[in-house]
Design a protein around this motif. Sequence first.
Motif, PDB file in Angstrom:
ATOM      1  N   GLY A 178       0.817  -1.205   0.000  1.00 53.11           N
ATOM      2  CA  GLY A 178       0.000   0.000   0.000  1.00 53.11           C
ATOM      3  C   GLY A 178       0.853   1.258   0.000  1.00 53.11           C
ATOM      4  N   ASP A 179       0.289   2.342   0.487  1.00 52.90           N
ATOM      5  CA  ASP A 179       1.000   3.623   0.519  1.00 52.90           C
ATOM      6  C   ASP A 179       2.087   3.562   1.588  1.00 52.90           C
ATOM      7  N   ILE A 184       0.864  -3.851  -6.386  1.00 55.71           N
ATOM      8  CA  ILE A 184      -0.466  -4.429  -6.598  1.00 55.71           C
ATOM      9  C   ILE A 184      -0.452  -5.357  -7.806  1.00 55.71           C
ATOM     10  N   GLU A 185       0.142  -4.906  -8.896  1.00 52.21           N
ATOM     11  CA  GLU A 185       0.197  -5.723 -10.110  1.00 52.21           C
ATOM     12  C   GLU A 185       0.914  -7.044  -9.856  1.00 52.21           C
ATOM     13  N   LEU A 245      -4.961 -12.384  -2.434  1.00 56.24           N
ATOM     14  CA  LEU A 245      -4.282 -11.107  -2.278  1.00 56.24           C
ATOM     15  C   LEU A 245      -4.981 -10.277  -1.214  1.00 56.24           C
ATOM     16  N   VAL A 246      -4.179  -9.764  -0.277  1.00 57.00           N
ATOM     17  CA  VAL A 246      -4.640  -8.793   0.715  1.00 57.00           C
ATOM     18  C   VAL A 246      -3.918  -7.493   0.407  1.00 57.00           C
ATOM     19  N   THR A 247      -4.649  -6.390   0.364  1.00 57.58           N
ATOM     20  CA  THR A 247      -4.036  -5.113  -0.008  1.00 57.58           C
ATOM     21  C   THR A 247      -4.076  -4.151   1.166  1.00 57.58           C
ATOM     22  N   HIS A 288      -8.814   1.041  -5.614  1.00 59.80           N
ATOM     23  CA  HIS A 288      -8.285  -0.316  -5.642  1.00 59.80           C
ATOM     24  C   HIS A 288      -9.200  -1.273  -6.399  1.00 59.80           C
ATOM     25  N   THR A 289     -10.480  -1.244  -6.049  1.00 58.38           N
ATOM     26  CA  THR A 289     -11.427  -2.230  -6.570  1.00 58.38           C
ATOM     27  C   THR A 289     -11.478  -2.196  -8.084  1.00 58.38           C
TER      28      THR A 289
END
Length: 335
Positions: free
Chosen positions: A9-10, A98-99, A113-115, A133-134
């Motif tokens: 994430g950020d 993410i990719e 995957l957990v973000t 994200h979605t």
Amino acid sequence: MNPLALSLGDPAGVGPEIVVKAWQALRGSGPAFVVIGDRNVLAAASGSGAAILRRVTRASEAAEVFAEALPVIDLKLNAHVVAGKGDPAHAGAIIRWIETGVGLALSGEVSGLVTAPIAKAPLYAAGFKFPGHTEFLAELAPPSPYKGAKGPVMMLTAGDLRTALVTIHSPLSAVAATVSLERVVEVGLITHQAVQRDFGVERPRIAMAGLNPHAGEDGGIGREEIEVLRPAAQRLRELGVDCGDPKPADSLFHAAARSTYDAVICMYHDQALIPVKMLDFWGGVNVTLGLPIVRTSPDHGVAYDIAGRGLARADSLVAAIRLAAEMAERRGTDR
């Protein structure tokens, strides 16, 4: 079961801190996960430096080291991080993390995957074209149609409550025009399938929240229930979904009401999120339905105001990791 992937994430938000805390909470019991992110950022957030981290090159190595160290696929940032200060210069790395996680999930190397949270403004400033994200995940892992319905659908969970959203980040002034019969039916079909497949409910009972106060009072306070929502509920029933007609939202979320359904279709963001956060503010989970991969995330944002201060709680991320593992296990059983 293969480990989960967790995108960082950020890096300027609370993500690094709660990732470390989640590992500390789960290292003895699992489920195992591998972090996709910058190892140096995690080391700075850990309080123990790099000693608790283990660089891995394959996700499959995560289970072997998880009890002793936090496994990391180390994909470096190219800009300095200041806690609490979002920076468009981080956008390229955030997107790459993410990719990479989506690619690992699609290949089967990880079970889901957990973000960790992202902030939209720095990404938009760097040219990110997706609302969040979605929507980005749906681009990377295109949903396959289910009885003519195509996701994604955002669901929030807390305890025995599951809320599925017809609109996500639409301004309230645009919601009524966006809530179409086709979209409500689509959300209902995908929610029905997901509650069966991912939550193990053989015959899901789906409730529907009205758009207007008192569900429109038979047209006295808006006609969307008559013209859109009731026909959508009827169409869902014709398609084999046990879906009730729209009910006033103010009486749908207390304990006795929740016992009558397995998921509720909500028309807009706050209608779905407020009851979830009232029920379990710290432990709610965001789930993306309708994707070919399992994806969950904590139901909070980057919390720049407390980033880097050691104050962030990892409850929601821990719940997201556990739910992703449960969903992946059920999907594995289906195969």
